[in-house]
Scaffold this motif. Structure first.
Motif, PDB file in Angstrom:
ATOM      1  N   SER A 175       0.689  -1.523   0.189  1.00  0.00           N
ATOM      2  CA  SER A 175      -0.159   0.036   0.194  1.00  0.00           C
ATOM      3  C   SER A 175       0.801   0.906  -0.367  1.00  0.00           C
ATOM      4  CB  SER A 175      -0.918   0.220   1.045  1.00  0.00           C
ATOM      5  OG  SER A 175      -1.414  -1.012   1.446  1.00  0.00           O
ATOM      6  N   TRP A 179       0.906   3.890  -2.876  1.00  0.00           N
ATOM      7  CA  TRP A 179       0.453   5.940  -2.100  1.00  0.00           C
ATOM      8  C   TRP A 179       1.981   6.721  -2.856  1.00  0.00           C
ATOM      9  CZ3 TRP A 179      -1.892   8.778   1.183  1.00  0.00           C
ATOM     10  CH2 TRP A 179      -1.321   9.529   1.828  1.00  0.00           C
ATOM     11  N   TRP A 230       0.625   9.745  -5.251  1.00  0.00           N
ATOM     12  CA  TRP A 230       0.959  11.363  -5.535  1.00  0.00           C
ATOM     13  C   TRP A 230       2.374  12.124  -6.517  1.00  0.00           C
ATOM     14  CZ3 TRP A 230      -1.720  14.394  -3.566  1.00  0.00           C
ATOM     15  CH2 TRP A 230      -2.676  13.902  -2.306  1.00  0.00           C
ATOM     16  N   GLY A 250       6.175   7.173   1.576  1.00  0.00           N
ATOM     17  CA  GLY A 250       6.267   5.672   0.943  1.00  0.00           C
ATOM     18  C   GLY A 250       7.288   5.073   1.007  1.00  0.00           C
TER      19      GLY A 250
END
Length: 425
Positions: free
Chosen positions: A299, A303, A307, A330
């Protein structure tokens, strides 16, 4: 229990600082790391000013990390065999001399691109020897029960320096000129060399006297028998190739996309460091405490991809900084956690070798990633190159999640206890 109280989880992460030797070493390391980031930022700016070429930025970045790929197999083996403390003293002295040479060249205005090439490569060779030794040395200082927290604290200091370094660099370049940043970096090695002369560490050496490559081959065999280590390597490769590589074209992103200067570059790199710091302080302790480690780490990678995509489409500097900052949460969640877990899952005398394998896929693949992103930016434009990276990172992580069902449900906390008895195999 780790899950009970977020504050306890947070304060527990500082436990290794109670170990005197570890605390001394880390404080010296902290000063040196800020210097290193001064140098990285200033070096990128020197290349950009000399060439105004994205491809050149990619080439210099790749030269500084190529040795990690070439010497990775030997570096880990050496770090498992020799006195790591003495090895680290030697690498720090080497890096200090290289910083002073670059300072002198820039100061006297004699600097040319090929100088930066050679020095970047030489520093890469020093880093290749230094990195696996340094990671394993953290465990020597803290002891195995605290190794994950020690690796994490080191990462935390690394991220703080990633914020302060580029910010100071942007300011120093604008005020005193580029050479000053290199002089400062050279001086910053003195505290870490001093700390290495003071501390005492407990190291389990690998007594093997075979060929270094056969030692490395045994580490590869170990990875073949551990599917979870393979998953960690895959995630780290994705983050390196499509996440971290965008930092190499940040001078071009600052100049071309945002129409800025060295100060703009400092702001972008500082926001990246801020996101990474938030990750190390708040996100990683929870990823490590999560019941589903694999899911939490994947995850974090998705993420980051999301971004990066957003940052590429940001219309101005504040929004670009926000996107880069959020994206940067991340990377450490994946990389620092992978380094910690690798040391935990490794047999004691194989720690540096398995770390050097991680270094090869994370930092060693950066030259290929730097060249890829440099040339993509040259041909498709900087914003497009950044956007593509975001898309590839997101979909790659999603694919891994879809294909490896046992990784989705993997709980590293349980794996840790299971891994201990096989240490002798």
């Amino acid at each position: 229990d780790m899950q009970t109280n977020p504050l306890q989880t947070f304060f527990a992460s500082f436990e290794p600082l109670r170990v005197r030797n570890f605390a001394i070493y880390l404080s010296g390391q902290a000063v040196s790391l800020v210097g290193t980031w001064l140098q990285i930022t200033a070096q990128g700016w020197v290349v950009w000013e000399l060439s105004k070429s994205e491809a050149e930025l990619g080439i210099v970045a790749s030269l500084s990390t190529l040795p990690l790929l070439f010497f990775g197999p030997f570096a880990g083996t050496i770090a498992d065999r020799v006195d790591r403390r003495k090895l680290l003293i030697a690498t720090q002295v080497g890096a200090m001399l290289l910083a002073f040479i670059l300072a002198l060249l820039v100061q006297t205005k004699l600097v040319q691109l090929w100088h930066v090439y050679i020095l970047a490569f030489a520093l890469g060779v020093v880093s290749a020897l230094d990195f696996p030794a340094q990671q394993a040395f953290l465990g020597d200082l803290s002891g195995m029960p605290l190794v994950r927290k020690a690796v994490n604290l080191n990462a935390m200091f690394f991220q703080v320096s990633r914020i302060l370094g580029p910010m100071f660099a942007g300011f120093i370049i604008a005020t005193f000129g580029t050479a000053t940043t290199f002089w400062f970096n050279g001086l910053s090695f003195i505290p870490v060399i001093a700390s290495l002369l003071i501390v005492r560490a407990h190291q389990v050496r690998n007594e093997a006297h075979g060929h270094p490559l056969s030692d490395f081959a045994s580490a590869l065999r170990f990875v073949r028998s551990r599917p979870r280590l393979q998953d960690l390597l895959m995630l780290v490769i994705l983050i390196t190739f499509f996440g971290l590589s965008i930092l190499n074209i940040m001078p071009a992103f600052a100049g071309e996309v945002l129409g800025g200067n060295a100060q703009t570059l400092g702001f972008l790199l500082a926001s990246s460091g801020t996101g990474a710091l938030i990750s190390v302080v708040f996100v990683i302790p929870f990823v490590q405490a999560a019941k589903r480690t694999g899911l939490a780490m994947t995850s974090a990678a998705m993420w980051m991809g999301f971004w990066i995509f957003a940052a590429a489409n940001a219309p101005n500097l504040p929004l670009a900084m926000l996107g880069i900052g959020l994206a940067s949460i991340g990377a450490p969640a994946v990389i620092a956690t992978s380094f910690g877990l690798t040391q935990l899952m490794a047999p004691t005398d194989m720690r540096a070798r398995l770390v050097s394998l991680m270094v090869m896929v994370s930092f060693g693949l950066q030259p290929l990633a730097s060249l890829y992103v440099g040339f993509t930016a040259q041909y498709l434009g900087v914003a497009m190159a950044v956007m593509l990276n975001g898309i590839f990172l997101f979909s790659g992580a999603l694919l891994l999640l879809a294909l490896r069902s046992s990784f989705r449900t993997w709980n590293a906390g349980e794996a840790q206890h299971a891994a201990q008895p096989v240490a002798g195999d």
